[in-house]
Motif scaffolding. Structure first.
Motif, PDB file in Angstrom:
ATOM      1  N   MET A   1      32.261  47.713  49.776  1.00 54.69           N
ATOM      2  CA  MET A   1      32.452  48.128  48.400  1.00 54.69           C
ATOM      3  C   MET A   1      33.466  47.330  47.608  1.00 54.69           C
ATOM      4  O   MET A   1      33.393  46.787  46.579  1.00 54.69           O
ATOM      5  N   SER A   2      34.454  46.892  48.393  1.00 54.64           N
ATOM      6  CA  SER A   2      35.552  46.079  47.898  1.00 54.64           C
ATOM      7  C   SER A   2      34.798  44.739  47.519  1.00 54.64           C
ATOM      8  O   SER A   2      35.346  43.992  46.683  1.00 54.64           O
ATOM      9  N   THR A   3      33.902  44.390  48.358  1.00 54.65           N
ATOM     10  CA  THR A   3      33.269  42.829  47.995  1.00 54.65           C
ATOM     11  C   THR A   3      32.445  43.015  46.926  1.00 54.65           C
ATOM     12  O   THR A   3      32.554  42.037  45.900  1.00 54.65           O
ATOM     13  N   LEU A   4      31.855  44.002  46.490  1.00 56.01           N
ATOM     14  CA  LEU A   4      31.144  44.207  45.554  1.00 56.01           C
ATOM     15  C   LEU A   4      31.759  44.350  44.166  1.00 56.01           C
ATOM     16  O   LEU A   4      31.507  43.886  43.127  1.00 56.01           O
ATOM     17  N   GLU A   5      32.885  45.319  44.448  1.00 51.80           N
ATOM     18  CA  GLU A   5      34.033  45.227  43.323  1.00 51.80           C
ATOM     19  C   GLU A   5      34.575  43.877  42.930  1.00 51.80           C
ATOM     20  O   GLU A   5      34.553  43.465  41.860  1.00 51.80           O
ATOM     21  N   GLY A   6      34.694  42.891  43.875  1.00 53.69           N
ATOM     22  CA  GLY A   6      35.369  41.805  43.889  1.00 53.69           C
ATOM     23  C   GLY A   6      34.277  40.927  42.960  1.00 53.69           C
ATOM     24  O   GLY A   6      34.589  39.882  41.988  1.00 53.69           O
ATOM     25  N   TRP A   7      32.992  40.785  43.564  1.00 50.04           N
ATOM     26  CA  TRP A   7      32.013  39.962  42.698  1.00 50.04           C
ATOM     27  C   TRP A   7      31.800  40.514  41.249  1.00 50.04           C
ATOM     28  O   TRP A   7      31.855  39.866  40.233  1.00 50.04           O
ATOM     29  N   ASP A   8      31.988  42.023  40.959  1.00 50.42           N
ATOM     30  CA  ASP A   8      31.950  42.329  39.811  1.00 50.42           C
ATOM     31  C   ASP A   8      33.163  42.188  38.768  1.00 50.42           C
ATOM     32  O   ASP A   8      33.067  41.552  37.615  1.00 50.42           O
ATOM     33  N   GLN A  10      34.786  39.273  39.329  1.00 47.47           N
ATOM     34  CA  GLN A  10      34.655  37.795  38.817  1.00 47.47           C
ATOM     35  C   GLN A  10      33.525  37.376  37.841  1.00 47.47           C
ATOM     36  O   GLN A  10      33.815  36.592  37.014  1.00 47.47           O
ATOM     37  N   ALA A  11      32.578  38.052  37.899  1.00 47.10           N
ATOM     38  CA  ALA A  11      31.494  38.094  36.803  1.00 47.10           C
ATOM     39  C   ALA A  11      31.944  38.396  35.445  1.00 47.10           C
ATOM     40  O   ALA A  11      31.587  37.974  34.522  1.00 47.10           O
ATOM     41  N   THR A  12      32.572  39.644  35.660  1.00 50.95           N
ATOM     42  CA  THR A  12      33.272  40.022  34.243  1.00 50.95           C
ATOM     43  C   THR A  12      34.056  39.115  33.762  1.00 50.95           C
ATOM     44  O   THR A  12      34.109  38.865  32.537  1.00 50.95           O
ATOM     45  N   LEU A  13      35.030  38.502  34.491  1.00 50.45           N
ATOM     46  CA  LEU A  13      35.938  37.567  33.886  1.00 50.45           C
ATOM     47  C   LEU A  13      35.230  36.229  33.593  1.00 50.45           C
ATOM     48  O   LEU A  13      35.387  35.633  32.419  1.00 50.45           O
ATOM     49  N   ALA A  14      34.196  35.859  34.188  1.00 50.04           N
ATOM     50  CA  ALA A  14      33.394  34.539  33.882  1.00 50.04           C
ATOM     51  C   ALA A  14      32.965  34.962  32.592  1.00 50.04           C
ATOM     52  O   ALA A  14      32.782  33.940  31.619  1.00 50.04           O
ATOM     53  N   LEU A  15      32.280  35.800  32.275  1.00 45.60           N
ATOM     54  CA  LEU A  15      31.644  36.338  31.044  1.00 45.60           C
ATOM     55  C   LEU A  15      32.364  36.345  29.949  1.00 45.60           C
ATOM     56  O   LEU A  15      32.123  35.900  28.840  1.00 45.60           O
ATOM     57  N   ASN A  16      33.584  37.116  30.289  1.00 50.06           N
ATOM     58  CA  ASN A  16      34.618  37.222  29.335  1.00 50.06           C
ATOM     59  C   ASN A  16      35.122  36.117  28.669  1.00 50.06           C
ATOM     60  O   ASN A  16      35.727  35.886  27.495  1.00 50.06           O
ATOM     61  N   SER A  17      35.191  34.975  29.409  1.00 54.86           N
ATOM     62  CA  SER A  17      35.628  33.638  29.113  1.00 54.86           C
ATOM     63  C   SER A  17      34.811  32.969  28.499  1.00 54.86           C
ATOM     64  O   SER A  17      35.460  31.736  28.034  1.00 54.86           O
ATOM     65  N   LEU A  18      33.622  33.234  28.206  1.00 54.99           N
ATOM     66  CA  LEU A  18      32.889  32.185  27.382  1.00 54.99           C
ATOM     67  C   LEU A  18      32.966  32.666  25.879  1.00 54.99           C
ATOM     68  O   LEU A  18      31.881  32.711  25.123  1.00 54.99           O
TER      69      LEU A  18
END
Length: 198
Positions: A1-8, A10-18
């Motif tokens: 679960m912690s790995t999935l949360e980490g991916w989430d 990172q993906a959120t931060l990447a999208l938000n940075s666009l």
């Protein structure tokens, strides 16, 4: 679960940075429910124009019921899961998360904006699917594009993780489809010679 949360995260931060300069107001507009009242009025007009007043009332009623279910369940899940929004997550803020709105409530899983938007369109499109006309396809394409922009805007303003959006979208689609099918069942009950829909 912690790995999935980490991916989430990172993906959120990447999208938000666009972010593109000057687009913050666009994403805030997409997130503003009240701005879209004229759009909702147009959808209601289309419903009654295509279905007539009896079936139109049934489909509008189905949308209202679906909205109440979607909004209530998303609230219950938010407090049951207790996952902080990105704008309350220190590591994301320190990593440069952009926020364009007030932070609002603490918990964000799952996104009511995403659920409600996709529920609305799925219910209407399913209820209107009496033929394969081009106008029906145009309504579906426009509606789902609008819903996707509404959902995506929640990541861009810093209010939701991508996972919140994906779960909200899936729940909204399923709920809208189910209530749309229920409305169509009621349509058949309204046909001459059939029992009244109850």
């Amino acid at each position: 679960m912690s790995t999935l949360e980490g991916w989430d995260q990172q993906a959120t931060l990447a999208l938000n940075s666009l972010h593109v300069p000057g687009w913050d107001h666009f994403w805030m507009l997409m997130s503003d429910r009240w701005v879209w009242i004229p759009f909702y009025i147009v959808l209601i007009y289309i419903i009654f124009r295509r279905l007539g007043w009896k079936r139109g009332l049934v489909l509008v009623g189905a949308v209202i019921v679906a909205f109440l279910i979607s909004d209530r369940i998303s609230t219950l899940v938010k407090f049951g899961v207790g996952r902080l929004r990105p704008c309350y997550t220190t590591c994301l803020l320190e990593s440069g998360l952009r926020t364009s709105e007030s932070r609002g409530g603490f918990f964000g899983f799952f996104s009511a904006h995403a659920s409600n938007a996709f529920m609305l369109i799925a219910c209407i499109v399913t209820g209107l699917r009496t033929d394969k006309s081009r106008s029906h396809n145009d309504i579906a394409a426009l509606g789902y594009t609008w819903a996707a922009l509404v959902a995506f805007s929640r990541v861009m303003v810093g209010k939701h993780f991508l996972g919140d959006i994906l779960v909200g979208t899936a729940f909204g689609l399923l709920l809208g489809w189910a209530l749309g099918l229920l409305a169509r069942y009621c349509f058949r009950r309204l046909e001459p010679g059939a029992a009244t829909c109850r």
